[in-house]
Design an enzyme around this catalytic site. Structure first.
Site, PDB file in Angstrom:
ATOM      1  N   ASP A  68      10.826  -0.854   7.731  1.00 54.73           N
ATOM      2  CA  ASP A  68      10.221  -0.094   6.645  1.00 54.73           C
ATOM      3  C   ASP A  68       8.714  -0.188   6.856  1.00 54.73           C
ATOM      4  OD1 ASP A  68       8.980   0.718   4.347  1.00 54.73           O
ATOM      5  OD2 ASP A  68      10.270  -0.401   2.975  1.00 54.73           O
TER       6      ASP A  68
ATOM      7  N   GLN B 284       4.065   0.605   4.414  1.00 53.67           N
ATOM      8  CA  GLN B 284       2.749  -0.006   4.188  1.00 53.67           C
ATOM      9  C   GLN B 284       2.046  -0.384   5.492  1.00 53.67           C
ATOM     10  OE1 GLN B 284       1.335   0.053   1.333  1.00 53.67           O
ATOM     11  NE2 GLN B 284       3.064   0.421  -0.028  1.00 53.67           N
TER      12      GLN B 284
HETATM   13  N1  PLP Z   1       8.820   0.715   1.200  1.00 52.34           N
HETATM   14  C1  PLP Z   1       7.655   0.162   0.837  1.00 52.34           C
HETATM   15  C2  PLP Z   1       7.257  -1.159   1.436  1.00 52.34           C
HETATM   16  C3  PLP Z   1       6.845   0.805  -0.101  1.00 52.34           C
HETATM   17  O1  PLP Z   1       5.687   0.241  -0.476  1.00 52.34           O
HETATM   18  C4  PLP Z   1       7.267   2.039  -0.627  1.00 52.34           C
HETATM   19  C5  PLP Z   1       6.465   2.732  -1.659  1.00 52.34           C
HETATM   20  O2  PLP Z   1       5.815   2.132  -2.482  1.00 52.34           O
HETATM   21  C6  PLP Z   1       8.471   2.587  -0.197  1.00 52.34           C
HETATM   22  C7  PLP Z   1       9.230   1.897   0.718  1.00 52.34           C
HETATM   23  C8  PLP Z   1       8.980   3.886  -0.707  1.00 52.34           C
HETATM   24  O3  PLP Z   1       8.146   4.938  -0.345  1.00 52.34           O
HETATM   25  P1  PLP Z   1       8.472   6.411  -0.868  1.00 52.34           P
HETATM   26  O4  PLP Z   1       8.476   6.322  -2.362  1.00 52.34           O
HETATM   27  O5  PLP Z   1       7.342   7.236  -0.342  1.00 52.34           O
HETATM   28  O6  PLP Z   1       9.793   6.782  -0.322  1.00 52.34           O
END
Ligand code: PLP
Length: 416
Positions: free
Chosen positions: A204, A207
């Site tokens: 993921d 960030q």
């Molecule tokens: N993963 C992390 C570590 C995040 O900080 C975020 C969003 O804050 C997400 C996933 C999800 O991102 P999105 O809402 O753009 O799908």
């Protein structure tokens, strides 16, 4: 824009129209970049240009506008592939956001691969987007979720990781940088040992890609997900990177137009990569504007952007220690961290901190930041988070500290 060795905040700020405004009569200090970032004029311009000059659907039309839109859309894919060090555009799937990218893997690869008793290895610091899809995939397949222990400062306990990684592990799904703690996880090393055990690794990178020079070939990850809106791009566009041989073996996620080869009344064949995974009309303008955002970051220098964020986080960490009753979470000074700090203040709820700061024009985030299990582990229901980007300055961090001091005095007075 010429490449510079350092981030020149004043000249960068001139590229961001939104930052010139006042909030409650005070100059806006935007410290909610981990939620979403602001957009430079060139990104807004790329959207305007598409809609005003060559709005058209891609891949189908044979007229000039359709050809231009297709060419720009596919060129955007190549820019994104280069930006993350992918071997080619075939491994770049445009989706809406990180969440959709992870769900794509959970609904296709995971449901086909996982068997009862198989294990998915996660950490307690995951955003709900990298947790709930695996809960559902585990429920659907009989697989089991396991969680690596964290050290007190919010870093992964490497021994726990090695202990839990075993022959039943099919997938390690981990955040590259925690959106609450700022912890940077050692993805390359994790990929290496995961592969030795025959497990795939999904990163993921919501960030990390916006801040860190990320290279998927060097990391050797199997899947990597990120969102355009957290890296100066528009909302509604995100990316799933995956190794091509894995994508080849996967079934489509969504189906319909665009992703098909040949269709009869009874059946259909799929287009080649990456289009097999892009059903329906994509976010054409979004992809083109995301590529423009990538170019903007590259022009500034990825390493410069990273160093600037790290410097601000380090400075904020140091200055927060000066505020009585503040508790900061995540790795301490001296350990590299993402461009954010999460904290609590004795006697003041994070929501109240956020409301008081807002009166001073400072935008931060308060709550569990879509990481409820992590907050349970931290032992607090919520934290306040200030998250930085290339247009923020140390002077703005000073404003944050001054505002927190005022909040402490005010609440200290009210609470007696
Ligand atoms: N993963 C992390 C570590 C995040 O900080 C975020 C969003 O804050 C997400 C996933 C999800 O991102 P999105 O809402 O753009 O799908």
């Amino acid at each position: 824009m010429p490449k510079t060795s350092e981030i020149d905040v004043a000249s960068i700020r001139a590229d961001f129209p939104i930052l010139a405004q006042k909030v409650h009569g005070r100059p806006l200090v935007y410290f909610d970049n981990a939620a979403t970032t602001q957009k430079p004029r060139v990104v807004i311009e790329a959207l305007r240009e598409y809609y005003e000059e060559y709005n058209s659907n891609v891949h189908r039309g044979l007229h000039a506008l359709a050809e231009k839109a297709t060419e720009r859309y596919e060129a955007a894919r190549e820019v994104v592939a280069r930006f993350i060090g992918a071997p080619g555009p075939g491994s770049i799937i445009f989706v809406r956001n990180t969440t959709e990218a992870i769900n794509l893997v959970a609904y296709t690869w995971a449901r086909k691969t996982l068997r009862p008793g198989d294990e998915i290895l996660l950490t307690p610091m995951e955003h709900h987007s990298n947790l709930v899809p695996w809960q559902l995939a585990a429920r659907a397949t009989g697989a089991r979720l396991r969680f690596v222990d964290l050290l007190p400062d919010g870093q992964i306990d490497w021994n726990s990781f090695l202990r839990l990684l075993g022959p039943r592990t099919r997938l390690v799904a981990v955040t590259h940088i925690s959106n609450v703690l700022g912890t940077i996880n050692p993805i390359r090393a994790m990929a290496q040992v995961s592969h030795q055990q025959g497990a795939a690794i999904l990163v993921d990178a919501a960030q990390s890609v916006p801040h860190l020079p990320v290279n998927v070939s060097e990391l050797d990850c199997d899947f990597l997900a990120f969102s355009g809106h957290k890296m100066l791009g528009p909302t509604g566009i995100g990316v799933l990177y995956a190794k091509e041989e894995i994508l080849e073996s996967m079934e489509p996620f969504l189906s319909g137009g665009e992703m098909i080869g040949e269709v009869t009344l009874e059946s259909a064949t799929w287009r080649e990569l990456p289009w097999k995974f892009e059903a329906g009309t994509p976010n054409i303008a979004g992809a083109i504007a995301l590529a423009r955002a990538c170019q903007y970051l590259e022009d500034l220098g990825r390493e410069n952007v990273w160093q600037h964020g790290l410097r601000l986080a380090t400075y904020a960490l140091k200055r927060l220690q000066e505020v009585e009753g503040v508790h900061v979470y995540g790795p301490g000074p001296g350990t590299p961290r993402g461009a954010l700090v999460s904290f609590t203040m004795e006697g003041i709820h994070p929501h109240d901190i956020s409301t008081v700061l807002d009166q001073d024009g400072i935008a931060i985030r308060a709550g569990h930041h879509c990481a409820e299990p992590l907050h349970r582990w931290l032992g607090v229901p919520a934290t306040a988070r200030a998250s930085f980007y290339l247009y923020n300055s140390e002077a703005e961090v000073d404003q944050l500290i001054a505002s927190l001091q005022r909040a402490r005095e005010y609440f200290g007075h009210v609470l007696g």
